[in-house]
Design a protein around this motif. Sequence first.
Motif, PDB file in Angstrom:
ATOM      1  N   HIS A   1      80.495  65.730 130.578  1.00  0.00           N
ATOM      2  CA  HIS A   1      80.554  64.321 130.188  1.00  0.00           C
ATOM      3  C   HIS A   1      79.234  63.888 129.533  1.00  0.00           C
ATOM      4  O   HIS A   1      79.234  63.245 128.473  1.00  0.00           O
ATOM      5  N   VAL A   2      78.134  64.247 130.160  1.00  0.00           N
ATOM      6  CA  VAL A   2      76.826  63.821 129.666  1.00  0.00           C
ATOM      7  C   VAL A   2      76.509  64.453 128.319  1.00  0.00           C
ATOM      8  O   VAL A   2      76.080  63.766 127.372  1.00  0.00           O
ATOM      9  N   LEU A   3      76.723  65.765 128.191  1.00  0.00           N
ATOM     10  CA  LEU A   3      76.392  66.458 126.945  1.00  0.00           C
ATOM     11  C   LEU A   3      77.239  65.955 125.785  1.00  0.00           C
ATOM     12  O   LEU A   3      76.736  65.766 124.667  1.00  0.00           O
ATOM     13  N   MET A   4      78.521  65.730 126.031  1.00  0.00           N
ATOM     14  CA  MET A   4      79.392  65.236 124.961  1.00  0.00           C
ATOM     15  C   MET A   4      79.023  63.811 124.569  1.00  0.00           C
ATOM     16  O   MET A   4      79.030  63.460 123.381  1.00  0.00           O
ATOM     17  N   ALA A   5      78.718  62.978 125.547  1.00  0.00           N
ATOM     18  CA  ALA A   5      78.327  61.606 125.242  1.00  0.00           C
ATOM     19  C   ALA A   5      77.058  61.584 124.396  1.00  0.00           C
ATOM     20  O   ALA A   5      76.943  60.793 123.445  1.00  0.00           O
ATOM     21  N   ARG A   6      76.105  62.438 124.706  1.00  0.00           N
ATOM     22  CA  ARG A   6      74.878  62.503 123.920  1.00  0.00           C
ATOM     23  C   ARG A   6      75.160  62.877 122.467  1.00  0.00           C
ATOM     24  O   ARG A   6      74.599  62.291 121.534  1.00  0.00           O
ATOM     25  N   ARG A   7      76.041  63.854 122.276  1.00  0.00           N
ATOM     26  CA  ARG A   7      76.343  64.295 120.911  1.00  0.00           C
ATOM     27  C   ARG A   7      77.139  63.230 120.149  1.00  0.00           C
ATOM     28  O   ARG A   7      76.946  63.043 118.948  1.00  0.00           O
ATOM     29  N   ILE A   8      78.021  62.537 120.830  1.00  0.00           N
ATOM     30  CA  ILE A   8      78.784  61.465 120.179  1.00  0.00           C
ATOM     31  C   ILE A   8      77.840  60.361 119.722  1.00  0.00           C
ATOM     32  O   ILE A   8      77.913  59.877 118.586  1.00  0.00           O
TER      33      ILE A   8
ATOM     34  N   ALA B   1      74.692  60.588 119.149  1.00  0.00           N
ATOM     35  CA  ALA B   1      73.701  61.075 118.192  1.00  0.00           C
ATOM     36  C   ALA B   1      74.271  61.214 116.782  1.00  0.00           C
ATOM     37  O   ALA B   1      73.557  60.966 115.796  1.00  0.00           O
ATOM     38  N   GLY B   2      75.559  61.579 116.676  1.00  0.00           N
ATOM     39  CA  GLY B   2      76.067  61.877 115.338  1.00  0.00           C
ATOM     40  C   GLY B   2      77.366  61.236 114.928  1.00  0.00           C
ATOM     41  O   GLY B   2      77.838  61.468 113.799  1.00  0.00           O
ATOM     42  N   HIS B   3      77.967  60.399 115.791  1.00  0.00           N
ATOM     43  CA  HIS B   3      79.292  59.881 115.464  1.00  0.00           C
ATOM     44  C   HIS B   3      79.436  58.376 115.705  1.00  0.00           C
ATOM     45  O   HIS B   3      80.542  57.879 115.872  1.00  0.00           O
ATOM     46  N   ARG B   4      78.338  57.643 115.705  1.00  0.00           N
ATOM     47  CA  ARG B   4      78.408  56.203 115.926  1.00  0.00           C
ATOM     48  C   ARG B   4      79.259  55.502 114.869  1.00  0.00           C
ATOM     49  O   ARG B   4      79.923  54.499 115.145  1.00  0.00           O
ATOM     50  N   HIS B   5      79.225  56.034 113.641  1.00  0.00           N
ATOM     51  CA  HIS B   5      79.956  55.388 112.553  1.00  0.00           C
ATOM     52  C   HIS B   5      81.462  55.376 112.803  1.00  0.00           C
ATOM     53  O   HIS B   5      82.180  54.533 112.249  1.00  0.00           O
ATOM     54  N   VAL B   6      81.950  56.301 113.632  1.00  0.00           N
ATOM     55  CA  VAL B   6      83.388  56.380 113.897  1.00  0.00           C
ATOM     56  C   VAL B   6      83.893  55.102 114.557  1.00  0.00           C
ATOM     57  O   VAL B   6      84.988  54.625 114.259  1.00  0.00           O
TER      58      VAL B   6
END
Length: 327
Positions: free
Chosen positions: A181-188, A190-195
């Motif tokens: 959960h933590v690792l995926m949330a960090r990546r989201i 970091a790189g997918h806020r525009h979604v």
Amino acid sequence: MIGPILKSLRREHMDVNLRHGRDRVVRIMERPGLWMSEADLQALTADLRTIAAKTLDAGRLSYGVFAGNRDRMRDTIITLVTHRDGTPIAFNALAIMTLDTQPDPTDVLHLGLVMVDPDQQFGGLSWVLYGLTCFLLFVRNQFRPLWISNVTQVPAVVGMVSEMFSGVWPRPDADRRTLNHVLMARRIMAGHRHVFGVGEDAEFDETRFVITNAYTGGSDDLKKTWDQAPKHRAAVFNDFCAAQLDYTRGDDVLQLGQIDLPAFRRYLSREVPKSAVFGVLSTGIYVVLRRLIPPVFYWSDSTRQFSILRPAKDTYPSRPSGDDRDV
């Protein structure tokens, strides 16, 4: 009749229709930016804007499916509900986010934006808009678990996601978050806020999975007050959102969970009306057949090239005379 069916089975991406009641049609279009003509793509965007215009001032919505951008539609799955005469009444824009995880990249289905014509709010559309596309993708993925994400400040949606999917964090009765959960949330973040239209100035609280000041990246018009946010029938979810989110500042909760067999069973037994179960299962079988039948056609036809497969007559080109080297 047979021709169109075979043609649809050969498509790489999902484009299916099913009836919803007597006068509604549901169409699910996977990655339309990759295969849809420009005219059809603009018509689809116009339908989405029509629905949004009945819900809020969509003129300032500048992210995702409202941009009319083909590139944005390459990683989007649209579920569009219309009347039989073609009048659009509701949609769900589900985004596909590919996260850089080890050992292999992970695709996460972001539940995205859902909008319904206010005149159709009580038309029994929630099971179509929030779950149908996800579970068809789960069936096509050979019942392997799929990750989903959800960003919202609406208690009704927080509760729906918590009840429908498995291993959801955060939720009121969740024991703990996992490292995944933590690792995926960090990546989201970091790189997918525009979604989901969250600006770079928004901060993420890893402990609570809350995005603070979330409505500054294109989704400004979607911000709601506590009174405007639809509530869940179970007070526990309303109390959870009231305690965790600052509605004046504009906070969102980021939920992560999975679609798996228990979730699939819950969806069919709790969410889908009994009158629609047969249609959902039939559509699932159709989606599976689209993955099974084309390879059979390709392998049985040895005279045509398909990707790296070469026609039989060209597979072993003749060697020059006198070449007796071992193979």
